[in-house]
Design a protein around this motif. Sequence first.
Motif, PDB file in Angstrom:
ATOM      1  N   TYR A   1     -54.254  21.204  73.363  1.00  0.00           N
ATOM      2  CA  TYR A   1     -54.677  21.643  72.033  1.00  0.00           C
ATOM      3  C   TYR A   1     -55.746  20.715  71.493  1.00  0.00           C
ATOM      4  CZ  TYR A   1     -50.879  18.313  71.193  1.00  0.00           C
ATOM      5  OH  TYR A   1     -50.042  17.229  71.249  1.00  0.00           O
ATOM      6  N   VAL A   2     -56.480  21.207  70.512  1.00  0.00           N
ATOM      7  CA  VAL A   2     -57.542  20.464  69.845  1.00  0.00           C
ATOM      8  C   VAL A   2     -57.628  20.992  68.418  1.00  0.00           C
ATOM      9  CG1 VAL A   2     -59.344  22.058  70.653  1.00  0.00           C
ATOM     10  CG2 VAL A   2     -59.958  19.710  70.064  1.00  0.00           C
ATOM     11  N   LEU A   3     -57.941  20.109  67.480  1.00  0.00           N
ATOM     12  CA  LEU A   3     -58.007  20.503  66.074  1.00  0.00           C
ATOM     13  C   LEU A   3     -59.156  19.789  65.384  1.00  0.00           C
ATOM     14  CD1 LEU A   3     -56.368  22.160  63.877  1.00  0.00           C
ATOM     15  CD2 LEU A   3     -55.336  19.960  63.264  1.00  0.00           C
ATOM     16  N   ALA A   4     -59.871  20.507  64.541  1.00  0.00           N
ATOM     17  CA  ALA A   4     -60.955  19.911  63.754  1.00  0.00           C
ATOM     18  C   ALA A   4     -60.405  18.722  62.955  1.00  0.00           C
ATOM     19  CB  ALA A   4     -61.563  20.947  62.816  1.00  0.00           C
ATOM     20  N   SER A   5     -61.146  17.634  62.925  1.00  0.00           N
ATOM     21  CA  SER A   5     -60.663  16.395  62.300  1.00  0.00           C
ATOM     22  C   SER A   5     -60.349  16.570  60.812  1.00  0.00           C
ATOM     23  CB  SER A   5     -61.667  15.258  62.506  1.00  0.00           C
ATOM     24  OG  SER A   5     -62.931  15.593  61.979  1.00  0.00           O
ATOM     25  N   LYS A   6     -61.010  17.486  60.151  1.00  0.00           N
ATOM     26  CA  LYS A   6     -60.753  17.757  58.730  1.00  0.00           C
ATOM     27  C   LYS A   6     -59.295  18.164  58.489  1.00  0.00           C
ATOM     28  CE  LYS A   6     -62.049  21.188  55.245  1.00  0.00           C
ATOM     29  NZ  LYS A   6     -62.913  22.333  54.948  1.00  0.00           N
ATOM     30  N   TYR A   7     -58.638  18.704  59.522  1.00  0.00           N
ATOM     31  CA  TYR A   7     -57.279  19.225  59.379  1.00  0.00           C
ATOM     32  C   TYR A   7     -56.204  18.311  59.959  1.00  0.00           C
ATOM     33  CZ  TYR A   7     -59.622  23.445  57.890  1.00  0.00           C
ATOM     34  OH  TYR A   7     -60.395  24.336  57.195  1.00  0.00           O
ATOM     35  N   TRP A   8     -56.596  17.146  60.439  1.00  0.00           N
ATOM     36  CA  TRP A   8     -55.626  16.212  61.008  1.00  0.00           C
ATOM     37  C   TRP A   8     -54.633  15.751  59.943  1.00  0.00           C
ATOM     38  CZ3 TRP A   8     -59.078  12.346  64.238  1.00  0.00           C
ATOM     39  CH2 TRP A   8     -59.618  13.017  65.335  1.00  0.00           C
ATOM     40  N   GLY A   9     -53.408  15.474  60.387  1.00  0.00           N
ATOM     41  CA  GLY A   9     -52.389  14.902  59.509  1.00  0.00           C
ATOM     42  C   GLY A   9     -51.745  15.881  58.547  1.00  0.00           C
ATOM     43  N   LYS A  10     -51.923  17.166  58.772  1.00  0.00           N
ATOM     44  CA  LYS A  10     -51.384  18.173  57.848  1.00  0.00           C
ATOM     45  C   LYS A  10     -50.270  19.010  58.478  1.00  0.00           C
ATOM     46  CE  LYS A  10     -55.685  18.380  55.329  1.00  0.00           C
ATOM     47  NZ  LYS A  10     -56.663  19.186  54.645  1.00  0.00           N
ATOM     48  N   GLY A  11     -49.852  18.658  59.689  1.00  0.00           N
ATOM     49  CA  GLY A  11     -48.771  19.387  60.343  1.00  0.00           C
ATOM     50  C   GLY A  11     -49.206  20.680  61.016  1.00  0.00           C
ATOM     51  N   ILE A  12     -50.492  20.931  61.063  1.00  0.00           N
ATOM     52  CA  ILE A  12     -50.994  22.199  61.597  1.00  0.00           C
ATOM     53  C   ILE A  12     -50.746  22.314  63.097  1.00  0.00           C
ATOM     54  CG2 ILE A  12     -53.113  23.519  62.026  1.00  0.00           C
ATOM     55  CD1 ILE A  12     -54.014  22.594  59.189  1.00  0.00           C
ATOM     56  N   VAL A  13     -51.063  21.275  63.849  1.00  0.00           N
ATOM     57  CA  VAL A  13     -50.868  21.360  65.303  1.00  0.00           C
ATOM     58  C   VAL A  13     -49.381  21.402  65.639  1.00  0.00           C
ATOM     59  CG1 VAL A  13     -51.240  20.241  67.524  1.00  0.00           C
ATOM     60  CG2 VAL A  13     -53.088  20.336  65.886  1.00  0.00           C
ATOM     61  N   THR A  14     -48.571  20.644  64.931  1.00  0.00           N
ATOM     62  CA  THR A  14     -47.128  20.687  65.183  1.00  0.00           C
ATOM     63  C   THR A  14     -46.625  22.120  65.008  1.00  0.00           C
ATOM     64  OG1 THR A  14     -46.847  18.410  64.442  1.00  0.00           O
ATOM     65  CG2 THR A  14     -44.873  19.784  64.493  1.00  0.00           C
ATOM     66  N   ARG A  15     -47.046  22.760  63.948  1.00  0.00           N
ATOM     67  CA  ARG A  15     -46.638  24.152  63.701  1.00  0.00           C
ATOM     68  C   ARG A  15     -47.176  25.072  64.786  1.00  0.00           C
ATOM     69  NH1 ARG A  15     -46.503  27.811  59.218  1.00  0.00           N
ATOM     70  NH2 ARG A  15     -45.464  29.645  60.077  1.00  0.00           N
ATOM     71  N   ALA A  16     -48.426  24.867  65.201  1.00  0.00           N
ATOM     72  CA  ALA A  16     -49.010  25.703  66.259  1.00  0.00           C
ATOM     73  C   ALA A  16     -48.257  25.529  67.573  1.00  0.00           C
ATOM     74  CB  ALA A  16     -50.488  25.367  66.440  1.00  0.00           C
ATOM     75  N   VAL A  17     -47.885  24.294  67.911  1.00  0.00           N
ATOM     76  CA  VAL A  17     -47.119  24.047  69.138  1.00  0.00           C
ATOM     77  C   VAL A  17     -45.775  24.767  69.063  1.00  0.00           C
ATOM     78  CG1 VAL A  17     -45.931  22.273  70.496  1.00  0.00           C
ATOM     79  CG2 VAL A  17     -48.278  21.881  69.729  1.00  0.00           C
ATOM     80  N   LYS A  18     -45.125  24.698  67.924  1.00  0.00           N
ATOM     81  CA  LYS A  18     -43.843  25.399  67.765  1.00  0.00           C
ATOM     82  C   LYS A  18     -44.026  26.909  67.910  1.00  0.00           C
ATOM     83  CE  LYS A  18     -41.560  21.925  64.896  1.00  0.00           C
ATOM     84  NZ  LYS A  18     -41.008  21.636  63.552  1.00  0.00           N
ATOM     85  N   MET A  19     -45.134  27.434  67.409  1.00  0.00           N
ATOM     86  CA  MET A  19     -45.413  28.864  67.543  1.00  0.00           C
ATOM     87  C   MET A  19     -45.589  29.241  69.014  1.00  0.00           C
ATOM     88  SD  MET A  19     -47.969  29.230  64.264  1.00  0.00           S
ATOM     89  CE  MET A  19     -48.342  30.974  64.372  1.00  0.00           C
ATOM     90  N   VAL A  20     -46.262  28.386  69.767  1.00  0.00           N
ATOM     91  CA  VAL A  20     -46.435  28.633  71.207  1.00  0.00           C
ATOM     92  C   VAL A  20     -45.082  28.620  71.900  1.00  0.00           C
ATOM     93  CG1 VAL A  20     -47.374  27.702  73.359  1.00  0.00           C
ATOM     94  CG2 VAL A  20     -48.796  27.762  71.301  1.00  0.00           C
ATOM     95  N   VAL A  21     -44.281  27.610  71.602  1.00  0.00           N
ATOM     96  CA  VAL A  21     -42.958  27.491  72.228  1.00  0.00           C
ATOM     97  C   VAL A  21     -42.106  28.720  71.921  1.00  0.00           C
ATOM     98  CG1 VAL A  21     -40.796  26.170  72.178  1.00  0.00           C
ATOM     99  CG2 VAL A  21     -42.991  24.977  72.334  1.00  0.00           C
TER     100      VAL A  21
END
Length: 184
Positions: A102-122
């Motif tokens: 995964y990769v995320l624009a730096s503006k969105y780091w630290g907001k739980g977005i990737v964690t939520r996306a990973v859970k959605m994938v799982v």
Amino acid sequence: MEVTSVVQLDQTKAKDECLNLSLRPLQVSDVDDFMVWASDEKVTRFCTWEPYTNKEDGLNYIKNKVVPHPWFRAICVDDRPVGAISVSANSGNDKCRGELGYVLASKYWGKGIVTRAVKMVVDTIFVEWPHLERLEALVDVENVGSQRVLEKAGFQREGVLRKYFILKGRSRDMVMFSLLSTDY
């Protein structure tokens, strides 16, 4: 009191962004949004690829790699791509394993977005790919934020693979994380 209010507003905004989070196929028409993170040196620091320097290369990547990929999704906030997440399948005797990236624009780091996306994938990948028994993720030892994402998403830290990978000309230690279909 004002500092608390600002923190509460920031937390509310982060939660709102997660509420509007979705995964969808990345399309050629998303190239401008793709270039935001794909050209950012902070974002690509731990990626296998160098920052993109022109839109044509970004278009070619989307056309030739993303569109034919069996499981590559844009991470979207309000249907606008702010990153990407993928699962790469193995074949033969290794077909029970897939690798998460995964990769995320730096503006969105630290907001739980990737964690939520990973859970959605799982929540979907073990159903969509019933042959998959193990989802792996390799993370550079220095990429502490990504390690936290995987731990919050329920992945197990299995250990450090020393000098496992050459990244941008340097041999790197990588942390192996996994989630089994039976964990899910």
